[in-house]
Scaffold this active site. Structure first.
Site, mmCIF file in Angstrom:
data_model
loop_
_atom_site.group_PDB
_atom_site.id
_atom_site.type_symbol
_atom_site.label_atom_id
_atom_site.label_comp_id
_atom_site.label_asym_id
_atom_site.label_seq_id
_atom_site.Cartn_x
_atom_site.Cartn_y
_atom_site.Cartn_z
ATOM 1 N N SER A 223 0.500 -1.269 -0.252
ATOM 2 C CA SER A 223 -0.027 -0.167 0.313
ATOM 3 C C SER A 223 0.736 1.332 0.219
ATOM 4 C CB SER A 223 -0.628 0.019 1.230
ATOM 5 O OG SER A 223 -0.125 0.353 2.209
ATOM 6 N N SER A 224 0.337 2.223 -0.262
ATOM 7 C CA SER A 224 1.121 3.272 -0.123
ATOM 8 C C SER A 224 1.323 4.231 0.879
ATOM 9 C CB SER A 224 -0.236 4.414 -1.150
ATOM 10 O OG SER A 224 0.069 4.347 -2.367
ATOM 11 N N ILE B 48 2.220 2.317 3.465
ATOM 12 C CA ILE B 48 3.210 1.370 4.008
ATOM 13 C C ILE B 48 4.630 1.967 3.638
ATOM 14 C CG2 ILE B 48 4.022 -0.215 4.282
ATOM 15 C CD1 ILE B 48 2.359 0.342 6.572
ATOM 16 N N GLY B 49 4.060 2.499 2.334
ATOM 17 C CA GLY B 49 4.973 2.852 0.413
ATOM 18 C C GLY B 49 6.130 4.070 1.669
ATOM 19 N N GLU C 167 6.018 -0.527 -5.290
ATOM 20 C CA GLU C 167 5.001 -1.501 -6.026
ATOM 21 C C GLU C 167 3.756 -1.170 -5.226
ATOM 22 O OE1 GLU C 167 5.275 -2.311 -9.625
ATOM 23 O OE2 GLU C 167 7.014 -2.234 -9.764
ATOM 24 N N CYS D 113 -3.474 -4.745 -7.808
ATOM 25 C CA CYS D 113 -3.374 -3.761 -7.693
ATOM 26 C C CYS D 113 -4.142 -3.280 -8.786
ATOM 27 C CB CYS D 113 -2.021 -3.921 -7.512
ATOM 28 S SG CYS D 113 -1.490 -4.831 -8.821
#
Lengths: 481, 511
Positions: free
Chosen positions: B224-225, B227-228, B245, B280
C-alpha cells in the site's frame, strides 16, 4: 515566502495541466533560450563565478558555461529522437496486441543545486527537466549568492516564467519547499542533506535523484604507467587543483600509491603545481578560493590535526582573509584522522602509501562507495579487479574528472554517493516516467481466458503461457491430453 | 551411563532429558526474531556477497533453475497454500502465479548472459577523445524484498528472480496475511536455494520494522501507499534506493463504440477473475456515458451470470476476501449512506465464509469511501458522465493509478488517452494483461509507486549501472590545465562546440 511558494506551485501546475510544456516545440524554444542566455551573458556569468568562488574565466567556461551550452545543444539535437515511443516486442501469446513505452513528464519538479558549480549544477538539471516536458522550480545555493541572484534575475527574462521559476534562499526556504508535494526532486549536495531530502520526499512518495559525493580515490600503479608518469601527474594535479580548488564531488580526494614510489610522485607533483600556479598560487588568479569562512574553517580544522600537520610535505599555508589555502600535499596522514574519513572538498591531497598496489582494492572497499574511482594503470588484471571488486558511481582509467564531460555516460552515484543519474539522454530519462502502453484487439477472443474454469481451460492456459504452441495446437485438436 | 533397563530412576532421567530436549526444540522453533538477529542476518549475507558467492554467472543460473524446480515439483502445494490463504481457484494459482513465475525464470535463464554483458557506449565526445567507454552492470549488494498477500508467490519470487539474476544476496519477507504461503515459501526457499545468500524472514510489523532498521543496498516493496511512505522514510536513513509497487484506483473508461460483450468479459476476468478484485491493477471503477451505462450494466450482468452462474456466492471460481478486517472494510463501503441504495447487482455478503458477491453500483457519490480509496474487492462502481470527454478530468483529479484502461475503437481517443492520462501503465481494449509482458516495464507513478520491473527491468532494478571510461595517454590538451589564457579559452570553446574547423584554426594560429 510560504505564499510565494504556494503561488509558484499553483502557477506551474496550471501551466503543466494546460499541456504547453508537452510540446516539443516549446521544449526546444526553452533550450535555445538557455543557450542564448549563456551566450549573451558570458561575461556576467564569469563575473559572478569569480565573485563567489574566485574562478578564472577559462575554468568557468570549461566547467560551467561551455558545459551547459553543450548540454543544451545535445538536448536540442536529440530531443526528437528521445520523445519517440519505444516499441516493445510482445511474446506471441499476446498476438495481435501491441506494446510500447512512452516517456511522460513527471509534472512539476524541484531542482536544488549546489554552490561549487552553481551555474552548471543549476542549468544542467534544468535542461533535463525541460527536455522531458516538466515545469520546474530551481533553488540555487545561497552559498554562491551572486550566481544565485544572477539566475533568479536572468532566467525569467529568457525562459517561460510561468513554467520555469527560480527561488533564492537557504535551508529555511528549502524546508518550506520540501513540505510541498513535487512530482520529482533533483538534489545535488552532501549525503547528510540528501538523507533529509529523501525523507521529506517519502512523505509524498516523490521519486528523487540525489547527486551526492564521497572520497574519490586515485590509484597510481606506477609500475605499469612509468612511461607516462608526467601525464599522470599532470592529470591528477589538473583534476585536483584546477577545478574549483578541489571543491568538486568528483575531485581527486586522495591518492593510493606504493610506498616505493611515493616520494618520486611527490617530487613530480611539486613542480607541476608550480607550473600551474607559479611560485605564489595566491596571486596566480588561476586557483579558485574556498567558498566561505565556514568551509575554510572546516578545512583548517582538518589540516590542524597534529597527525595531519606532521604529514604535510608541501604547501599548508592558509589565509582566512582571502579564503585561500595553498595546494597542499600530505604523506600518510593518520588513517583515523578526520581528513581521511570525510570528503575533503578542498585543495589538500593526501597520499596514502601501500606495500603493494593490489591493496588499494581492499582500502577502497573499506570506505563508503564513492562517486568516482580513478586508476592510472595499464595492468589489465588490476583493471579487472577494480571493476569487479569495487563499487562506485563510475570508474575512469588513466584520467580524472573527464567522465563528467562524456554525455554518453550516465553520471550518478551508488550507495552513499547517490541515487539516480543524468547527463545526455539520462537527463531526459531522469525527469520522465516511462509509461507502458499496451493495446489489445477487440476482434479476437480466447474463451479459455474466462470463467467458469475447467480442466480444459487450465491445460490450455498452461500450455499457452509456456509458449508451447505446438503442444497447444495438438491439445486443441484433441491429439494431446 | 548405559541405561539398559526401564527402572524408575532411568525413566526419570530420560523423562528429564526429553523434556529439556522438547523445551529447547520448541524454543528454537518459535525463536523470536530480534534486533540482533536482523543485524546478524545482514552481516552474514554481506559477508557472502563480499566473498563473491553471488557474483558469478553459474551461481545465478543455478539458483534460478532451483526456483524452476520449486515450480515444477511443488505446484500442488502452492495451489493448496493459496487456496488456504485466499480461497484462490486452482486455475488462477496455476496460471497467474506459477506459470507467470516459470516464464519469468525461463526468460532470466535464457537472457542472463546478455543482461550481464556491459553496454558499449557509442561515442565519447571530442573533449574527451581519445577514449572508449562502457556501462558495466554490477549488483547492488544485499537487498530486501517485502511482498504482499494477494499474489504471495508471484510477488515474492518475481522480485527475487530480479535480485538473484543481478547477483545480489537477498532477504525476502513474505506477507503474514497469507500465512500458509509465507510458511511454504520459507520452507521451499530454504530447501532449494543457497541459504548463505538467500533467506526468508517470516513475520509481521515487528519483524519488518527490525529489518527496515538495517542498511540495505536496495529495498523492493509491494503493497500500500501508506506503508510505501514508511518504507521510503526508513530507506532514506541509509540512502537506500527503493522500488515501490503500490496501488491506486485503476479506472476503466468505456466508449459506446466498443464491442461490449468482449469488453464486459475482459473486465470481469480482470476484476473478479483475478483474486476477486484484490489486485493492484484491478479495474477499480468504470467511467461511461449516462446513455451507454444501462447497456454496460446489462452486458456485465449477462457475462457475470455466464461466468459464475445464478448463485455467485456458491461459485468456486473466485477467491474469497482475505480476512475479516478486509471484509469489514468492504462491507462498510457498501453500507455507507447514499451508496447502499446504488447497488444494481449483487450486494450479498457472508462474513463466516468471507464472501461478497460480485457487486455493481451506479453513480455513488464521488466523495464516498468507495470512490475515495482503492477498493481491492469485488465491488465495481460505475460513474456516468454527460459525455465521455469528462473522464479525463475525473481521472486527473485523483491520485495517479497503477493502471488506466480504455475500451474504444476510436483511434483519436486512444491516442489522447495514452498521451494525457498519467498512470503506471495504460491498457487499451484489455485488462491487466500488461503484467504478463516481460518487455514492458511494470510500475507506478506518483501515489502508485516508483521504479519498475519484469523481464530485463527486474535485472536493471537490482543493478548499478557503472559508467567506465578508458582513456589513453595519447594527446593531452594543454588547454585543460592552468595557467589559463585567452588562447586556451578560445580552443576550449571550439572543442566544447565540437567544431573541428575552429580547432584547427586556433592550433594553426589562424583564428
Amino acid at each position: 515566502m510560504e505564499e510565494v511558494v504556494d503561488q509558484s506551485l499553483r502557477e506551474m501546475r496550471d501551466t503543466f495541466a494546460s499541456g504547453r510544456t508537452r510540446s516539443v516545440k516549446w521544449r526546444k524554444t526553452q533550450l535555445e533560450a538557455i543557450i542564448e542566455m549563456v551566450k549573451d551573458n558570458e561575461d556576467k556569468m564569469c563575473d559572478v563565478l569569480f565573485q563567489d568562488l574566485g574562478k578564472h574565466s577559462t575554468e568557468a567556461f570549461r566547467d560551467e558555461l561551455g558545459f551547459v551550452m553543450r548540454s543544451a545543444t545535445t538536448a536540442l539535437n536529440c530531443l526528437d529522437k528521445w520523445v519517440v515511443p519505444k516499441k516493445s516486442n510482445l511474446p506471441l501469446l499476446f498476438y495481435p496486441s501491441t506494446g510500447k513505452v512512452i516517456s511522460e513528464p513527471y509534472g512539476t519538479v524541484l531542482v536544488l543545486s549546489s554552490w561549487n558549480f552553481p551555474i552548471s549544477l543549476s542549468l544542467d538539471p534544468l535542461i533535463g527537466a525541460i527536455s522531458a516536458g516538466n515545469t520546474v522550480l530551481l533553488k540555487a545555493s545561497e552559498l554562491s549568492p551572486n550566481a544565485s541572484a544572477f539566475l533568479a534575475k536572468t532566467i525569467p527574462s529568457y525562459l517561460d516564467s510561468k513554467a520555469i521559476k527560480v527561488i533564492e534562499g537557504g535551508p529555511d526556504v528549502a524546508t518550506i519547499l520540501l513540505k510541498h508535494q513535487w512530482d520529482k526532486i533533483f538534489f545535488t549536495g552532501s549525503p547528510r542533506i540528501g538523507k533529509i531530502i529523501m525523507a521529506a520526499a517519502a512523505e509524498h512518495l516523490t521519486p528523487v535523484t540525489l547527486e551526492l559525493g564521497g572520497k574519490c580515490p586515485t590509484i597510481v600503479d606506477h609500475h605499469s604507467v612509468s612511461k607516462d608518469m608526467k601525464s599522470v601527474v599532470k592529470r591528477i594535479s589538473g583534476g585536483k587543483w584546477g577545478s574549483c580548488s578541489g571543491q568538486a564531488c568528483i575531485s581527486v580526494d586522495y591518492v593510493l600509491v606504493e610506498k616505493s614510489f611515493a616520494s618520486s610522485l611527490i617530487e613530480m607533483l611539486k613542480p607541476m603545481i608550480r607550473s600551474f600556479f607559479g611560485e605564489n598560487p595566491k596571486e596566480s588568479g588561476c586557483l579558485s578560493r574556498i567558498v566561505n569562512k565556514k568551509h575554510f574553517q572546516r578545512l583548517a580544522r582538518l589540516l590542524n590535526d597534529p597527525g595531519v600537520q606532521a604529514s604535510i610535505v608541501y604547501g599548508g599555508s592558509m589565509d582566512e582573509e582571502k579564503l585561500y589555502i595553498e595546494p597542499t600535499i600530505l604523506l600518510d596522514p593518520p588513517l583515523d584522522s578526520e581528513i581521511m574519513n570525510e570528503e575533503i572538498f578542498g585543495p589538500i591531497l593526501p597520499i596514502i602509501t601501500l606495500r603493494d598496489i593490489q591493496e588499494s582494492i581492499g582500502f577502497i572497499k573499506s570506505k563508503p562507495k564513492p562517486l568516482a574511482i580513478y586508476a592510472f594503470t595499464k595492468d589489465e588484471n588490476l583493471k579487472t579487479r577494480i571493476l569487479s571488486e569495487t563499487s562506485s558511481g563510475s570508474v575512469t582509467f588513466n584520467d580524472v574528472m573527464i567522465q563528467y564531460m562524456c554525455d554518453a555516460l550516465p553520471f550518478g552515484g551508488v550507495g552513499e554517493s547517490g541515487i539516480g543519474r543524468y547527463h545526455g539522454k539520462y537527463s531526459f530519462e531522469c525527469f520522465s516516467h516511462e509509461k507502458a502502453i499496451m493495446e489489445g484487439s477487440l476482434a479476437m477472443d480466447l474463451e479459455a481466458r474466462y470463467p467458469p474454469w475447467n480442466s480444459f481451460k487450465l491445460t490450455f492456459l498452461r500450455l499457452a503461457f509456456r509458449e508451447a504452441y505446438f503442444k497447444l495446437v495438438l491439445f486443441m485438436l484433441g491429439l494431446k491430453k | 551411563s548405559n541405561v539398559k533397563e526401564d527402572n524408575p530412576a532411568s525413566l526419570g532421567i530420560r523423562a528429564q532429558s526429553l523434556s529439556v530436549f522438547a523445551y529447547v526444540s520448541v524454543y528454537v522453533m518459535v525463536k523470536v526474531f530480534q534486533a540482533a538477529d536482523a543485524t546478524d542476518l545482514v552481516t552474514e549475507l554481506r559477508r557472502s556477497f563480499d566473498d563473491g558467492v553471488t557474483r558469478g554467472y553459474e551461481w545465478r543460473v543455478t539458483q534460478l533453475k532451483k526456483l524452476l524446480l520449486i515450480c515444477d515439483n511443488h505446484e500442488p502445494e502452492i495451489v493448496s497454500a493459496l487456496h488456504d490463504d485466499l480461497g484462490k481457484p486452482e486455475l488462477e494459482s496455476s496460471v497467474y502465479e506459477v506459470a507467470l513465475l516459470r516464464n519469468s525464470i525461463n526468460l532470466a535463464v535464457k537472457q542472463l548472459k546478455d543482461w550481464m554483458a556491459p553496454d558499449k557506449v557509442a561515442k565519447t565526445s571530442l573533449t574527451t577523445f581519445p577514449a572508449s567507454a562502457e556501462i558495466v552492470y554490477e549488483p547492488l549488494g544485499v537487498v530486501l524484498v517485502i511482498s504482499a498477500w494477494n499474489y504471495p508467490f508471484l510477488l515474492s519470487i518475481d522480485p527475487v528472480i530480479g535480485a538473484i539474476s543481478a547477483g545480489n544476496a537477498v532477504v525476502l519477507k513474505p506477507s503474514e496475511l497469507a500465512p500458509a504461503s509465507s510458511s511454504l515459501l520459507a520452507k521451499l526457499l530454504e530447501q532449494y536455494l543457497d541459504s548463505s545468500a538467500v533467506r526468508v524472514v517470516e513475520g509481521a510489523v515487528t519483524e519488518t520494522t527490525l529489518l527496515l532498521e538495517q542498511k540495505w543496498d536496495k529495498i523492493f516493496y509491494t503493497g500500500s501507499s501508506r506503508i510505501g511512505r514508511i518504507i521510503m522514510m526508513a530507506a532514506a536513513k541509509h540512502l537506500t534506493p527503493v522500488v515501490l509497487e503500490l496501488g491506486g484506483k485503476s479506472p476503466v473508461v468505456i466508449d459506446s463504440d466498443t464491442n461490449l460483450k468482449i469488453t464486459a468479459k475482459r473486465i470481469i476476468a480482470g476484476k473478479w477473475g483475478c483474486n476477486n478484485g484484490q489486485a493492484c491493477i484491478s479495474p477499480d471503477y468504470i467511467l461511461t456515458t449516462k446513455e451507454f451505462s444501462p447497456k454496460v450494466i446489462d452486458a456485465l450482468k449477462q457475462e457475470l451470470e455466464a461466468f459464475y452462474g445464478k448463485n455467485p456466492m456458491e461459485s468456486k471460481d473466485m477467491s474469497r476476501i482475505v480476512n475479516s478486517n478486509h471484509f469489514d472494510r468492504l462491507s462498510k463501503m457498501l453500507e455507507e449512506k447514499e451508496v447502499s441504495d446504488k447497488i444494481v447487482y449483487g450486494g450479498q455478503k457472508n462474513r463466516d465464509k468471507l464472501k461478497i458477491a460480485p457487486t455493481i453500483l451506479v453513480d455513488v457519490p464521488l466523495d464516498s469511501q468507495i470512490m475515495s480509496e482503492e477498493i481491492f474487492g469485488p465491488l465495481l462502481p460505475i460513474i456516468t458522465l454527460n459525455n465521455l470527454e469528462e473522464c479525463f478530468d475525473v481521472i486527473r483529479s485523483r491520485p495517479k493509478p497503477l493502471a488506466a484502461y480504455l475500451f474504444t475503437q476510436n483511434q483519436k481517443l486512444k491516442e489522447r488517452f495514452a498521451l494525457t492520462v498519467s498512470a503506471g501503465g495504460i491498457v487499451v481494449n484489455d485488462i491487466a494483461v500488461h503484467l504478463a509482458v516481460p518487455t514492458l516495464p511494470f510500475g507506478g507513478v506518483g501515489e502508485s509507486g516508483m521504479g519498475s520491473y519484469h523481464g530485463k527491468f527486474s535485472f536493471d532494478a537490482f543493478s548499478h549501472k557503472k559508467a567506465v571510461l578508458y582513456k589513453s595517454f595519447i594527446g593531452d590538451a594543454a588547454i585543460r590545465y592552468p595557467p589559463y589564457s585567452t588562447g586556451k579559452l578560445r580552443l576550449l570553446k571550439a572543442l566544447v562546440n565540437s567544431n573541428i574547423l575552429e580547432i584547427f584554426r586556433v592550433i594553426l594560429g589562424l583564428s
